[in-house]
Scaffold this motif. Structure first.
Motif, mmCIF file in Angstrom:
data_model
loop_
_atom_site.group_PDB
_atom_site.id
_atom_site.type_symbol
_atom_site.label_atom_id
_atom_site.label_comp_id
_atom_site.label_asym_id
_atom_site.label_seq_id
_atom_site.Cartn_x
_atom_site.Cartn_y
_atom_site.Cartn_z
ATOM 1 N N TRP A 1 0.828 -1.213 0.000
ATOM 2 C CA TRP A 1 0.000 0.000 0.000
ATOM 3 C C TRP A 1 0.862 1.264 0.000
ATOM 4 C CZ3 TRP A 1 -0.819 3.627 4.115
ATOM 5 C CH2 TRP A 1 -1.811 4.591 3.849
ATOM 6 N N VAL A 2 1.931 1.270 0.814
ATOM 7 C CA VAL A 2 2.789 2.452 0.947
ATOM 8 C C VAL A 2 3.570 2.722 -0.333
ATOM 9 C CG1 VAL A 2 4.811 3.399 2.128
ATOM 10 C CG2 VAL A 2 3.006 2.293 3.454
ATOM 11 N N PHE A 3 4.167 1.677 -0.925
ATOM 12 C CA PHE A 3 5.079 1.889 -2.051
ATOM 13 C C PHE A 3 4.406 1.782 -3.420
ATOM 14 C CE2 PHE A 3 7.922 0.548 1.408
ATOM 15 C CZ PHE A 3 8.885 1.539 1.333
ATOM 16 N N PHE A 4 3.298 1.015 -3.513
ATOM 17 C CA PHE A 4 2.681 0.806 -4.818
ATOM 18 C C PHE A 4 1.188 1.117 -4.845
ATOM 19 C CE2 PHE A 4 6.286 -2.174 -4.529
ATOM 20 C CZ PHE A 4 7.042 -1.743 -5.624
ATOM 21 N N SER A 5 0.666 1.651 -3.737
ATOM 22 C CA SER A 5 -0.763 1.975 -3.627
ATOM 23 C C SER A 5 -1.638 0.770 -3.946
ATOM 24 C CB SER A 5 -1.124 3.142 -4.566
ATOM 25 O OG SER A 5 -0.373 4.288 -4.248
ATOM 26 N N GLU A 6 -1.208 -0.413 -3.503
ATOM 27 C CA GLU A 6 -1.951 -1.646 -3.763
ATOM 28 C C GLU A 6 -3.002 -1.862 -2.674
ATOM 29 O OE1 GLU A 6 1.683 -4.159 -5.901
ATOM 30 O OE2 GLU A 6 1.117 -4.588 -3.819
ATOM 31 N N PRO A 7 -4.276 -1.917 -3.033
ATOM 32 C CA PRO A 7 -5.307 -2.181 -2.026
ATOM 33 C C PRO A 7 -5.335 -3.663 -1.671
ATOM 34 C CG PRO A 7 -6.318 -2.026 -4.180
ATOM 35 C CD PRO A 7 -4.859 -1.698 -4.376
ATOM 36 N N VAL A 8 -5.741 -3.967 -0.456
ATOM 37 C CA VAL A 8 -5.914 -5.359 -0.032
ATOM 38 C C VAL A 8 -7.415 -5.635 -0.003
ATOM 39 C CG1 VAL A 8 -5.490 -7.087 1.750
ATOM 40 C CG2 VAL A 8 -3.816 -5.268 1.345
ATOM 41 N N LYS A 9 -7.878 -6.492 -0.905
ATOM 42 C CA LYS A 9 -9.310 -6.742 -1.037
ATOM 43 C C LYS A 9 -9.780 -7.810 -0.062
ATOM 44 C CE LYS A 9 -9.246 -5.402 -5.908
ATOM 45 N NZ LYS A 9 -9.517 -5.814 -7.312
ATOM 46 N N LEU A 10 -11.075 -7.778 0.240
ATOM 47 C CA LEU A 10 -11.656 -8.706 1.216
ATOM 48 C C LEU A 10 -11.423 -10.171 0.848
ATOM 49 C CD1 LEU A 10 -13.284 -9.123 3.782
ATOM 50 C CD2 LEU A 10 -15.380 -8.937 2.408
ATOM 51 N N PRO A 11 -11.600 -10.608 -0.414
ATOM 52 C CA PRO A 11 -11.331 -12.017 -0.733
ATOM 53 C C PRO A 11 -9.903 -12.448 -0.411
ATOM 54 C CG PRO A 11 -12.600 -11.011 -2.491
ATOM 55 C CD PRO A 11 -12.170 -9.885 -1.571
ATOM 56 N N THR A 12 -8.931 -11.532 -0.590
ATOM 57 C CA THR A 12 -7.547 -11.864 -0.262
ATOM 58 C C THR A 12 -7.385 -12.091 1.239
ATOM 59 O OG1 THR A 12 -6.728 -10.568 -2.130
ATOM 60 C CG2 THR A 12 -5.154 -11.077 -0.389
ATOM 61 N N ILE A 13 -8.029 -11.248 2.050
ATOM 62 C CA ILE A 13 -7.955 -11.405 3.502
ATOM 63 C C ILE A 13 -8.623 -12.709 3.935
ATOM 64 C CG2 ILE A 13 -8.670 -10.425 5.717
ATOM 65 C CD1 ILE A 13 -8.472 -7.657 4.423
ATOM 66 N N LEU A 14 -9.828 -12.974 3.409
ATOM 67 C CA LEU A 14 -10.547 -14.196 3.781
ATOM 68 C C LEU A 14 -9.776 -15.439 3.340
ATOM 69 C CD1 LEU A 14 -14.234 -13.203 2.902
ATOM 70 C CD2 LEU A 14 -13.155 -13.278 5.162
ATOM 71 N N GLY A 15 -9.249 -15.409 2.119
ATOM 72 C CA GLY A 15 -8.473 -16.541 1.631
ATOM 73 C C GLY A 15 -7.221 -16.779 2.455
ATOM 74 N N THR A 16 -6.581 -15.685 2.857
ATOM 75 C CA THR A 16 -5.380 -15.801 3.694
ATOM 76 C C THR A 16 -5.701 -16.444 5.031
ATOM 77 O OG1 THR A 16 -4.446 -13.824 2.662
ATOM 78 C CG2 THR A 16 -3.473 -14.522 4.743
ATOM 79 N N VAL A 17 -6.826 -16.047 5.626
ATOM 80 C CA VAL A 17 -7.238 -16.628 6.905
ATOM 81 C C VAL A 17 -7.413 -18.144 6.767
ATOM 82 C CG1 VAL A 17 -9.105 -16.741 8.603
ATOM 83 C CG2 VAL A 17 -8.293 -14.518 7.786
ATOM 84 N N LEU A 18 -8.051 -18.594 5.689
ATOM 85 C CA LEU A 18 -8.262 -20.027 5.474
ATOM 86 C C LEU A 18 -6.935 -20.757 5.279
ATOM 87 C CD1 LEU A 18 -11.358 -19.931 3.075
ATOM 88 C CD2 LEU A 18 -11.322 -20.763 5.442
ATOM 89 N N ILE A 19 -6.052 -20.187 4.463
ATOM 90 C CA ILE A 19 -4.762 -20.843 4.218
ATOM 91 C C ILE A 19 -3.924 -20.921 5.488
ATOM 92 C CG2 ILE A 19 -2.570 -20.668 2.971
ATOM 93 C CD1 ILE A 19 -4.140 -19.360 0.666
ATOM 94 N N VAL A 20 -3.859 -19.808 6.227
ATOM 95 C CA VAL A 20 -3.077 -19.785 7.470
ATOM 96 C C VAL A 20 -3.665 -20.753 8.488
ATOM 97 C CG1 VAL A 20 -2.389 -18.365 9.435
ATOM 98 C CG2 VAL A 20 -2.195 -17.462 7.120
ATOM 99 N N ALA A 21 -4.996 -20.820 8.574
ATOM 100 C CA ALA A 21 -5.630 -21.771 9.489
ATOM 101 C C ALA A 21 -5.240 -23.196 9.119
ATOM 102 C CB ALA A 21 -7.148 -21.604 9.444
ATOM 103 N N GLY A 22 -5.193 -23.470 7.818
ATOM 104 C CA GLY A 22 -4.772 -24.796 7.386
ATOM 105 C C GLY A 22 -3.331 -25.093 7.753
ATOM 106 N N CYS A 23 -2.454 -24.104 7.584
ATOM 107 C CA CYS A 23 -1.039 -24.303 7.929
ATOM 108 C C CYS A 23 -0.863 -24.536 9.432
ATOM 109 C CB CYS A 23 -0.224 -23.095 7.483
ATOM 110 S SG CYS A 23 -0.070 -22.925 5.693
ATOM 111 N N ILE A 24 -1.600 -23.774 10.238
ATOM 112 C CA ILE A 24 -1.508 -23.944 11.695
ATOM 113 C C ILE A 24 -2.011 -25.327 12.090
ATOM 114 C CG2 ILE A 24 -2.406 -23.130 13.905
ATOM 115 C CD1 ILE A 24 -2.440 -20.307 12.713
#
Length: 304
Positions: free
Chosen positions: A264-287
């Protein structure tokens, strides 16, 4: 790559935790620098000149110890992992040109889950029920992120970048499996030296056709990328050498937070809700996957 220690630690390992978190922050800054260089010069030239510079720097640390030539089996592992890294690194940094850093980091988190199955095939390890559940969660996370990508406005390059990250994650999973044997045979500086050597030589073979000498204006970025890659690896290795992996392993996922902030700071890249939700699922699987058996680290290779 990080060095795992199974020795018990007393109390809260504040310094190792801080060291790993610091290393991850530096590592994500390196990704920022490499994304900028890849956009300007292309992924191949960004990696080639960064690796050659990193090789020069780490050679000073490695050769100063007057090391003996590693034994044949160790050299074989260095070569195997280096060759995998050649393709893994190119796919990841090429993808960074077309996808946000946070999204690429989130998708790469699937690698530890894939590594569980590769370890079963190549090392004969048992796949526990947790690993199967983890796979379902991880796959669901990838689907959610992919759905978010394809449900909006996207280009062919963005979809190719999405696929390149997943292919890079597959190669990284193989990298992780090899790491288990490599970490028992060599220390981080030796691993970094031979990894940069193999990658540098491999990229150098096609240099007459693809290499472009960068303008001097890019020198600070290349130097920063090389230094950040080595410094981050040393911080992470120091932490893992002084605390149990099971205490530190889940800190790896803080990389998503750093990637989101820096993107966000260097490239003004927004973080969209599907990316956050998908990350939560993947991280939960890794844990979930690390609740039985040896934890698998996520951190990327030392100087790549």
């Amino acid at each position: 790559m990080s060095v795992h220690s199974d020795s018990p630690s007393q109390g809260a390992p504040i310094l190792p935790i801080g060291s790993v978190l610091t290393g991850l922050a530096f590592f994500c800054l390196m990704d920022v620098t490499m994304k900028s260089l890849s956009i300007s010069l292309g992924a191949y030239n960004a990696i080639l000149w960064r690796v050659l510079l990193a090789l020069g720097l780490v050679s000073i640390l490695y050769l100063a110890r007057r090391p003996k030539m590693p034994a044949g089996p160790t050299l074989k592992i260095h070569l195997q992992r280096g060759i995998i890294t050649v393709f893994m690194a190119f796919l990841f940094f090429w993808a960074l040109i077309h996808v946000p850093i946070a999204e690429a980091v989130a998708l790469s988190f699937i690698a530890p889950i894939i590594a569980l199955y590769l370890a079963a095939v190549f090392l004969g390890e048992t796949i526990h029920r947790n690993a199967i559940f983890a796979s379902v969660l991880g796959l669901a996370g990838v689907v959610v992120i992919g759905w978010g990508k394809m449900s909006g406005d996207y280009t062919d390059e963005e979809l190719l970048g999405f696929g390149a990250v997943l292919l890079s994650a597959l190669l990284y999973a193989a990298n992780l499996v090899i790491q288990r044997s490599q970490a028992l045979l060599a220390d981080p500086i030796e691993i970094s030296f031979f990894q940069n050597l193999v990658v540098g030589v491999s990229y150098g073979l096609v240099a007459p056709f693809l290499a472009v000498v960068p303008d001097v204006q890019y020198a600070p970025e290349f130097l920063a990328a090389a230094l950040l890659s080595i410094i981050s690896a040393l911080f992470i290795a120091w932490g893992y050498a002084r605390a149990q992996a099971q205490v530190l392993i889940n800190l790896e996922y803080s990389a998503f937070v750093w990637a989101a902030i820096f993107g966000w700071v260097f490239f003004s890249e927004p973080v969209k809700l599907p990316t956050i939700l998908g990350t939560v699922l993947i991280v939960a699987g890794c844990i979930l996957a690390t609740r039985r058996g040896r934890p698998v680290a996520h951190v990327e290779t030392t100087a790549i």
